[in-house]
Write a protein that holds these residues in place. Structure first.
Motif, PDB file in Angstrom:
ATOM      1  N   ILE A  32       0.810  -1.220   0.000  1.00 14.43           N
ATOM      2  CA  ILE A  32       0.000   0.000   0.000  1.00 14.43           C
ATOM      3  C   ILE A  32       0.840   1.266   0.000  1.00 14.43           C
ATOM      4  CG2 ILE A  32      -1.888  -1.178   1.203  1.00 14.43           C
ATOM      5  CD1 ILE A  32      -1.059   0.348   3.723  1.00 14.43           C
ATOM      6  N   ILE A  34       3.359   2.387  -2.120  1.00 12.81           N
ATOM      7  CA  ILE A  34       3.494   3.053  -3.421  1.00 12.81           C
ATOM      8  C   ILE A  34       2.171   3.645  -3.893  1.00 12.81           C
ATOM      9  CG2 ILE A  34       4.118   2.736  -5.839  1.00 12.81           C
ATOM     10  CD1 ILE A  34       6.474   2.742  -3.888  1.00 12.81           C
ATOM     11  N   PRO A  35       1.035   2.894  -3.858  1.00 12.74           N
ATOM     12  CA  PRO A  35      -0.229   3.524  -4.256  1.00 12.74           C
ATOM     13  C   PRO A  35      -0.580   4.745  -3.406  1.00 12.74           C
ATOM     14  CG  PRO A  35      -0.474   1.144  -4.180  1.00 12.74           C
ATOM     15  CD  PRO A  35       0.860   1.452  -3.603  1.00 12.74           C
ATOM     16  N   SER A  36      -0.313   4.666  -2.094  1.00 11.85           N
ATOM     17  CA  SER A  36      -0.611   5.807  -1.229  1.00 11.85           C
ATOM     18  C   SER A  36       0.249   7.008  -1.607  1.00 11.85           C
ATOM     19  CB  SER A  36      -0.368   5.437   0.238  1.00 11.85           C
ATOM     20  OG  SER A  36      -1.180   4.363   0.635  1.00 11.85           O
ATOM     21  N   ILE A  38       1.505   7.638  -4.568  1.00  8.46           N
ATOM     22  CA  ILE A  38       1.011   8.154  -5.853  1.00  8.46           C
ATOM     23  C   ILE A  38      -0.213   9.035  -5.642  1.00  8.46           C
ATOM     24  CG2 ILE A  38      -0.067   7.489  -8.042  1.00  8.46           C
ATOM     25  CD1 ILE A  38       1.747   5.021  -8.043  1.00  8.46           C
ATOM     26  N   LEU A  39      -1.140   8.596  -4.777  1.00  8.52           N
ATOM     27  CA  LEU A  39      -2.350   9.381  -4.517  1.00  8.52           C
ATOM     28  C   LEU A  39      -2.014  10.711  -3.853  1.00  8.52           C
ATOM     29  CD1 LEU A  39      -4.801   6.593  -3.268  1.00  8.52           C
ATOM     30  CD2 LEU A  39      -4.699   7.652  -5.527  1.00  8.52           C
ATOM     31  N   TRP A  42      -0.486  12.928  -6.454  1.00  7.92           N
ATOM     32  CA  TRP A  42      -1.545  13.337  -7.375  1.00  7.92           C
ATOM     33  C   TRP A  42      -2.313  14.538  -6.816  1.00  7.92           C
ATOM     34  CZ3 TRP A  42      -5.542   9.321  -9.648  1.00  7.92           C
ATOM     35  CH2 TRP A  42      -6.418   9.983 -10.511  1.00  7.92           C
ATOM     36  N   LEU A 250     -11.913   4.886 -12.985  1.00  7.95           N
ATOM     37  CA  LEU A 250     -11.577   4.283 -11.687  1.00  7.95           C
ATOM     38  C   LEU A 250     -12.587   3.210 -11.287  1.00  7.95           C
ATOM     39  CD1 LEU A 250     -10.390   7.457  -9.729  1.00  7.95           C
ATOM     40  CD2 LEU A 250      -8.988   5.636 -10.701  1.00  7.95           C
ATOM     41  N   VAL A 257     -10.427  -5.148 -10.283  1.00 11.31           N
ATOM     42  CA  VAL A 257      -9.587  -5.660  -9.196  1.00 11.31           C
ATOM     43  C   VAL A 257     -10.393  -6.546  -8.251  1.00 11.31           C
ATOM     44  CG1 VAL A 257      -8.308  -4.976  -7.134  1.00 11.31           C
ATOM     45  CG2 VAL A 257      -7.904  -3.791  -9.284  1.00 11.31           C
TER      46      VAL A 257
END
Length: 275
Positions: A32, A34-36, A38-39, A42, A250, A257
Motif C-alpha cells: 500500500i 506506493i499507491p498511497s 502516488i495518490l 496526485w 476508476l 480488481v
C-alpha cells in the motif's frame, strides 16, 4: 526431557507463526506504500497548481463528482443502474465465454483430431482484435445487448481456450498411461487426471480473460449505448467532464480488481494443492 522438548517445539512453532505474521504485515505495508504515495503526489500536484485540472483533476474533485453521481445519477439514470448494466454484460460474456473456451480447450488439448479441426480457425481468429468486428456485429446483431455481449465474449473465450489447451497438454503422459493401464475410460481420465492437472492454467486463463473483458467493455458500450460505465466515460469525454471521465475509469479498475480478487479466492479453494 520429553516435556522440555515439547515446550521447545511449541515455542519454535509460535515463533515461526509470529515471524510469518510480521512478514505478512510488512508485505501489506509495502503493497500500500506506493499507491498511497502516488495518490498523495496526485492531490499535491493539482492542489499546488502544477498541473491544470483540465488535464488531471484533483482526487477530491473526482470524489465529489462520484458522490454527485450517486445522488443525482448520470444522464438521467441512477449510477447503480449504469454499474449493474456493465457488470451484467461482463459476467454474462465471461461465463459463456469461459464455458465455450473450457470445452474447446479440453477437447483440443486431449484429442488431436479435434485440435486439427479447429487449429486453423482459432489461429486465424486469435490475432484479430475484437474491436475489428464491431461493425460486423452491429450489422449482424444490431446495436442492442447481443452485439455488446458477443464482442466481450469473443475477447475472453479464446484466452480461456488457449490456456486450457496448454494446461491439458502439460499433463504428464505417464499419469495418463497409468490411468489407462488401470482401466480408466476417457471420462474418468478427463475428470481425475487431466482436469486437475489443467486447473492452474485454466484459472490463469480465466483471470486474464476477465481483465480483458473489462477492457473491452468500455469499447463495447460506445456502440450507441445510453447505459453503462463505458457510456459514462464516452459521454463525459464528449463534454470535457474530466472528473466524470476519471470516475468511470476508476470504477472500471475497482470492479476489475475486486473481480480478480474473488476469482483468486475461488482458485485458492479449488486448486488448493498449489498453496
Amino acid at each position: 526431557m520429553s516435556k522440555s522438548s515439547d515446550k521447545m517445539t511449541a515455542f519454535e512453532g509460535q515463533d515461526l507463526q509470529t515471524q510469518a505474521l510480521r512478514e505478512k504485515a510488512m508485505l501489506f505495508c509495502v503493497a500500500i506504500a506506493i499507491p498511497s504515495l502516488i495518490l498523495i503526489l496526485w492531490e499535491m500536484t493539482t492542489r499546488m497548481g502544477w498541473v491544470d485540472e483540465l488535464f488531471l483533476p484533483s482526487l477530491s474533485g473526482i470524489v465529489n463528482e462520484f458522490f454527485a453521481m450517486t445522488r443525482k445519477g448520470y444522464a438521467g439514470t441512477p449510477l447503480l443502474s449504469h454499474v449493474l448494466g456493465s457488470l451484467r454484460r461482463v459476467f454474462t460474456a465471461f461465463t459463456v465465454g469461459t464455458l465455450v473456451g473450457l470445452l474447446l480447450g479440453l477437447l483440443m488439448g486431449y484429442y488431436k483430431y479435434v485440435r486439427a479441426a479447429f487449429y486453423v480457425v482459432t489461429e486465424l481468429l486469435r490475432p484479430i482484435p475484437p474491436l475489428a468486428f464491431i461493425t460486423l456485429f452491429i450489422l449482424w446483431f444490431g446495436i442492442g445487448e447481443v452485439s455488446k455481449v458477443l464482442i466481450i465474449l469473443y475477447a475472453g473465450a479464446l484466452i480461456v481456450m488457449l490456456n486450457t489447451m496448454a494446461g491439458v497438454q502439460s499433463c504428464p503422459k505417464d499419469k495418463i498411461l497409468a490411468a489407462q493401464t488401470l482401466g480408466a475410460n476417457d471420462l474418468a481420465i478427463f475428470l481425475y487426471v487431466i482436469l486437475p492437472a489443467a486447473l492452474p492454467s485454466i484459472f490463469t486463463g480465466m483471470r486474464v480473460a476477465l481483465s480483458v473483458d473489462f477492457g473491452i467493455l468500455v469499447a463495447a458500450e460506445l456502440l450507441a449505448g445510453d447505459l453503462g460505465i463505458g457510456y459514462i466515460i464516452q459521454d463525459a469525454s464528449t463534454f470535457f467532464n474530466v472528473e466524470g471521465l476519471f470516475v468511470g475509469i476508476l470504477m472500471i479498475g475497482f470492479f476489475g480488481v475486486m473481480s480478480d480478487f474473488l476469482l483468486r479466492i475461488i482458485a485458492s479453494r479449488v486448486v488448493h494443492w498449489q498453496g
